[in-house]
Design a protein around this motif. Sequence first.
Motif, PDB file in Angstrom:
ATOM      1  N   ILE A 290      16.353 -80.226  45.956  1.00 35.66           N
ATOM      2  CA  ILE A 290      16.254 -80.347  47.428  1.00 35.66           C
ATOM      3  C   ILE A 290      17.947 -80.157  47.621  1.00 35.66           C
ATOM      4  O   ILE A 290      18.125 -79.273  48.558  1.00 35.66           O
ATOM      5  CB  ILE A 290      15.815 -81.562  48.192  1.00 35.66           C
ATOM      6  CG1 ILE A 290      14.180 -81.455  48.153  1.00 35.66           C
ATOM      7  CG2 ILE A 290      16.172 -81.450  49.716  1.00 35.66           C
ATOM      8  CD1 ILE A 290      13.579 -82.658  48.593  1.00 35.66           C
ATOM      9  N   ASN A 291      18.636 -80.903  47.259  1.00 37.02           N
ATOM     10  CA  ASN A 291      19.976 -80.990  47.529  1.00 37.02           C
ATOM     11  C   ASN A 291      20.531 -79.358  47.030  1.00 37.02           C
ATOM     12  O   ASN A 291      21.631 -78.752  47.593  1.00 37.02           O
ATOM     13  CB  ASN A 291      20.900 -81.854  46.960  1.00 37.02           C
ATOM     14  CG  ASN A 291      20.599 -83.281  47.680  1.00 37.02           C
ATOM     15  OD1 ASN A 291      20.333 -83.139  48.946  1.00 37.02           O
ATOM     16  ND2 ASN A 291      20.448 -84.400  47.127  1.00 37.02           N
ATOM     17  N   ASP A 292      20.230 -79.153  45.745  1.00 37.98           N
ATOM     18  CA  ASP A 292      20.659 -77.911  45.098  1.00 37.98           C
ATOM     19  C   ASP A 292      20.232 -76.788  46.111  1.00 37.98           C
ATOM     20  O   ASP A 292      20.982 -75.530  46.162  1.00 37.98           O
ATOM     21  CB  ASP A 292      19.963 -77.572  43.686  1.00 37.98           C
ATOM     22  CG  ASP A 292      21.015 -78.666  42.856  1.00 37.98           C
ATOM     23  OD1 ASP A 292      22.192 -78.755  42.908  1.00 37.98           O
ATOM     24  OD2 ASP A 292      20.341 -78.744  41.738  1.00 37.98           O
ATOM     25  N   PHE A 293      18.994 -76.709  46.445  1.00 39.05           N
ATOM     26  CA  PHE A 293      18.476 -75.469  47.455  1.00 39.05           C
ATOM     27  C   PHE A 293      19.306 -75.533  48.618  1.00 39.05           C
ATOM     28  O   PHE A 293      19.719 -74.255  48.930  1.00 39.05           O
ATOM     29  CB  PHE A 293      17.065 -75.655  47.527  1.00 39.05           C
ATOM     30  CG  PHE A 293      16.362 -74.587  48.418  1.00 39.05           C
ATOM     31  CD1 PHE A 293      15.769 -73.639  47.835  1.00 39.05           C
ATOM     32  CD2 PHE A 293      16.615 -74.559  49.844  1.00 39.05           C
ATOM     33  CE1 PHE A 293      15.081 -72.518  48.395  1.00 39.05           C
ATOM     34  CE2 PHE A 293      15.805 -73.860  50.648  1.00 39.05           C
ATOM     35  CZ  PHE A 293      15.361 -72.390  49.927  1.00 39.05           C
ATOM     36  N   TYR A 294      19.484 -76.634  49.292  1.00 38.52           N
ATOM     37  CA  TYR A 294      20.351 -76.510  50.387  1.00 38.52           C
ATOM     38  C   TYR A 294      21.545 -76.082  50.253  1.00 38.52           C
ATOM     39  O   TYR A 294      22.351 -75.498  51.159  1.00 38.52           O
ATOM     40  CB  TYR A 294      20.243 -78.037  51.136  1.00 38.52           C
ATOM     41  CG  TYR A 294      21.004 -77.936  52.557  1.00 38.52           C
ATOM     42  CD1 TYR A 294      20.547 -77.400  53.499  1.00 38.52           C
ATOM     43  CD2 TYR A 294      22.383 -78.509  52.505  1.00 38.52           C
ATOM     44  CE1 TYR A 294      21.283 -77.500  54.741  1.00 38.52           C
ATOM     45  CE2 TYR A 294      23.266 -78.589  53.638  1.00 38.52           C
ATOM     46  CZ  TYR A 294      22.789 -78.099  54.897  1.00 38.52           C
ATOM     47  OH  TYR A 294      23.267 -77.981  55.987  1.00 38.52           O
ATOM     48  N   SER A 295      22.398 -76.317  49.109  1.00 37.64           N
ATOM     49  CA  SER A 295      23.641 -75.987  48.775  1.00 37.64           C
ATOM     50  C   SER A 295      23.821 -74.783  48.167  1.00 37.64           C
ATOM     51  O   SER A 295      25.013 -74.322  47.581  1.00 37.64           O
ATOM     52  CB  SER A 295      24.360 -77.323  47.740  1.00 37.64           C
ATOM     53  OG  SER A 295      24.249 -78.393  48.424  1.00 37.64           O
ATOM     54  N   CYS A 296      22.417 -74.045  48.186  1.00 41.40           N
ATOM     55  CA  CYS A 296      22.508 -72.689  47.512  1.00 41.40           C
ATOM     56  C   CYS A 296      23.151 -72.633  46.024  1.00 41.40           C
ATOM     57  O   CYS A 296      23.284 -71.454  45.658  1.00 41.40           O
ATOM     58  CB  CYS A 296      23.538 -71.630  48.328  1.00 41.40           C
ATOM     59  SG  CYS A 296      23.429 -71.547  50.079  1.00 41.40           S
ATOM     60  N   HIS A 297      22.702 -73.716  45.417  1.00 39.17           N
ATOM     61  CA  HIS A 297      22.765 -73.767  43.778  1.00 39.17           C
ATOM     62  C   HIS A 297      21.523 -73.349  43.244  1.00 39.17           C
ATOM     63  O   HIS A 297      20.870 -74.144  42.865  1.00 39.17           O
ATOM     64  CB  HIS A 297      23.508 -75.062  43.441  1.00 39.17           C
ATOM     65  CG  HIS A 297      24.664 -75.400  44.000  1.00 39.17           C
ATOM     66  ND1 HIS A 297      25.023 -76.404  44.383  1.00 39.17           N
ATOM     67  CD2 HIS A 297      25.941 -74.472  44.136  1.00 39.17           C
ATOM     68  CE1 HIS A 297      26.209 -76.542  44.962  1.00 39.17           C
ATOM     69  NE2 HIS A 297      26.862 -75.343  44.726  1.00 39.17           N
ATOM     70  N   TYR A 298      21.333 -72.196  43.376  1.00 39.81           N
ATOM     71  CA  TYR A 298      19.836 -71.944  43.197  1.00 39.81           C
ATOM     72  C   TYR A 298      19.453 -71.860  41.481  1.00 39.81           C
ATOM     73  O   TYR A 298      18.385 -72.315  41.240  1.00 39.81           O
ATOM     74  CB  TYR A 298      19.425 -70.479  43.692  1.00 39.81           C
ATOM     75  CG  TYR A 298      19.541 -70.282  45.116  1.00 39.81           C
ATOM     76  CD1 TYR A 298      18.821 -70.888  45.906  1.00 39.81           C
ATOM     77  CD2 TYR A 298      20.468 -69.483  45.704  1.00 39.81           C
ATOM     78  CE1 TYR A 298      19.192 -71.023  47.411  1.00 39.81           C
ATOM     79  CE2 TYR A 298      20.877 -69.315  46.636  1.00 39.81           C
ATOM     80  CZ  TYR A 298      20.015 -70.072  47.776  1.00 39.81           C
ATOM     81  OH  TYR A 298      20.512 -69.966  49.152  1.00 39.81           O
ATOM     82  N   GLY A 299      20.189 -71.536  40.670  1.00 40.90           N
ATOM     83  CA  GLY A 299      20.101 -71.786  39.479  1.00 40.90           C
ATOM     84  C   GLY A 299      19.724 -73.188  38.985  1.00 40.90           C
ATOM     85  O   GLY A 299      18.757 -73.274  38.185  1.00 40.90           O
ATOM     86  N   SER A 300      20.258 -73.962  39.551  1.00 48.11           N
ATOM     87  CA  SER A 300      20.062 -75.421  39.218  1.00 48.11           C
ATOM     88  C   SER A 300      18.859 -75.821  39.646  1.00 48.11           C
ATOM     89  O   SER A 300      18.014 -76.540  38.882  1.00 48.11           O
ATOM     90  CB  SER A 300      21.175 -76.378  39.687  1.00 48.11           C
ATOM     91  OG  SER A 300      20.811 -77.727  39.273  1.00 48.11           O
ATOM     92  N   CYS A 301      18.459 -75.534  41.025  1.00 48.09           N
ATOM     93  CA  CYS A 301      17.337 -75.739  41.563  1.00 48.09           C
ATOM     94  C   CYS A 301      16.124 -75.206  40.826  1.00 48.09           C
ATOM     95  O   CYS A 301      15.118 -75.935  40.702  1.00 48.09           O
ATOM     96  CB  CYS A 301      17.270 -74.856  43.075  1.00 48.09           C
ATOM     97  SG  CYS A 301      15.802 -75.347  43.931  1.00 48.09           S
ATOM     98  N   LEU A 302      16.320 -73.880  40.257  1.00 42.04           N
ATOM     99  CA  LEU A 302      15.166 -73.249  39.494  1.00 42.04           C
ATOM    100  C   LEU A 302      14.935 -73.929  38.315  1.00 42.04           C
ATOM    101  O   LEU A 302      13.850 -74.174  37.887  1.00 42.04           O
ATOM    102  CB  LEU A 302      15.334 -71.871  39.454  1.00 42.04           C
ATOM    103  CG  LEU A 302      15.269 -71.224  40.767  1.00 42.04           C
ATOM    104  CD1 LEU A 302      15.703 -69.645  40.332  1.00 42.04           C
ATOM    105  CD2 LEU A 302      13.911 -70.978  41.358  1.00 42.04           C
ATOM    106  N   ASP A 303      15.993 -74.645  37.734  1.00 47.97           N
ATOM    107  CA  ASP A 303      15.665 -75.358  36.433  1.00 47.97           C
ATOM    108  C   ASP A 303      15.092 -76.863  36.614  1.00 47.97           C
ATOM    109  O   ASP A 303      14.156 -76.791  35.922  1.00 47.97           O
ATOM    110  CB  ASP A 303      17.181 -75.567  35.879  1.00 47.97           C
ATOM    111  CG  ASP A 303      18.035 -74.441  35.210  1.00 47.97           C
ATOM    112  OD1 ASP A 303      17.190 -73.509  34.727  1.00 47.97           O
ATOM    113  OD2 ASP A 303      19.073 -74.247  34.806  1.00 47.97           O
TER     114      ASP A 303
END
Length: 430
Positions: A290-303
């Motif tokens: 959730i934090n990655d998605f909000y911070s636009c860190h999509y690669g980590s979020c998708l991982d």
Amino acid sequence: MEIYSKGDEESSRNRPIISGEQLDIEAYASLYQGRTKIARLMFIAEHCCDNASMQLEALRMAYDEIKKGEDTQLFREVLQKIDGRLGPNYTMDVAWCDSVDRKAEQRKKKLETELNAYKTNLIKESIRMGYNDFGDFYYSHGALGDAFKSYFCARDYCTTSKHIIQMHMRAILVSIETGQFTHLTSYVSKAEQKPEALEPVTVEKLRCAAGLAHLEAKKYDLAARKFLEVGPDLGSSYNEVIASQDVATYGGLCALASFDRAELKACSKVIDNVSFQNFLELVPEVRELINDFYSCHYGSCLDYLGNLKANLLLDIHLHDHVETLYDQIRNKALIQYTHPFVSVDLQIMANVFKTSIAGLEKELETLITDNQIQARIDSHNKILYARHPDQKNATFQRVLQTGNEFDQDVRAMLLRANLLRAEGNSLMNL
């Protein structure tokens, strides 16, 4: 603004990503009790056919758990699934089945005698308790339809708001067990109509039940809002239905799939919701994605999402929604990624979203067709160009609208002035 070239964002962030570890069935099962524990174990066994060791472990634990209760029919079902693969200690126990069935018959006759006596004496409270006892009896023996009928028969003999709430809570439990979610929100609403008799923990249980009903109906926005409202009073008090970890997982995924970025941040929603953060601490993977998605860190979020997927597909309530939720989350990520920029390099974007350029183009084409992204694709140069509105034309239209509104206001004032003057002249003539 020129072409977005933030491609090495993920490599610079050495965030630990959870490994795709096999579900720890024993730890997972320990979160629950009662029939839902058995149902979840049997669901896992049914949906991990490609992993024989996990399947047999789930069946073994289900067998042991069933023998702590009184449901001989469920015992026979799990035996059929085991099919002799767990050795001599996990075979048909005729003596246990006969003993349980014999005691059940004796118990049923006793309950019938007591209930008939209560009806003869017209003691409402005793009749209510008699029907509840019958419902509990049927529930423990797996006759959920009869249990539901007995609980509702007690409705006519409820004399206090607390009794009505207890009746609805029993109806909610059986409805969830049988997968009958259609009327669940109605039972929740009726229970909430007696706020003076609701204990704090009961309020949290009702929110969880409503969240499950909305999830089943694929109303992910409403489901997210209900799960996000659940407070710390819940604890482990509702583990015959749901665990605190489930509140975090269900609420977090539904929120990502349905909320915009501002809602994710809002203090009453997800990231700044202190109460919900307590649940997220129990499932750090969901908190991080959730934090990655909000911070636009999509690669980590998708991982994180990729590593969680196998285990989420073994969840009895999420299984049918995982693909839909994942698609919606990915689409929101694609939209959010492209939103601030005039042009985006598709090669860089494909690397971030871990897909091919051709695959990314198809995803973007769908979003453009659905009018979720206002852009056009330069397939030759592999660039996405945003379509921003004509500012000059938009300004002209606003000015024209303002002029029309001013003209209408002036005409209205002149008409009013003429009416007042005419009224004044009429009074003078009198």
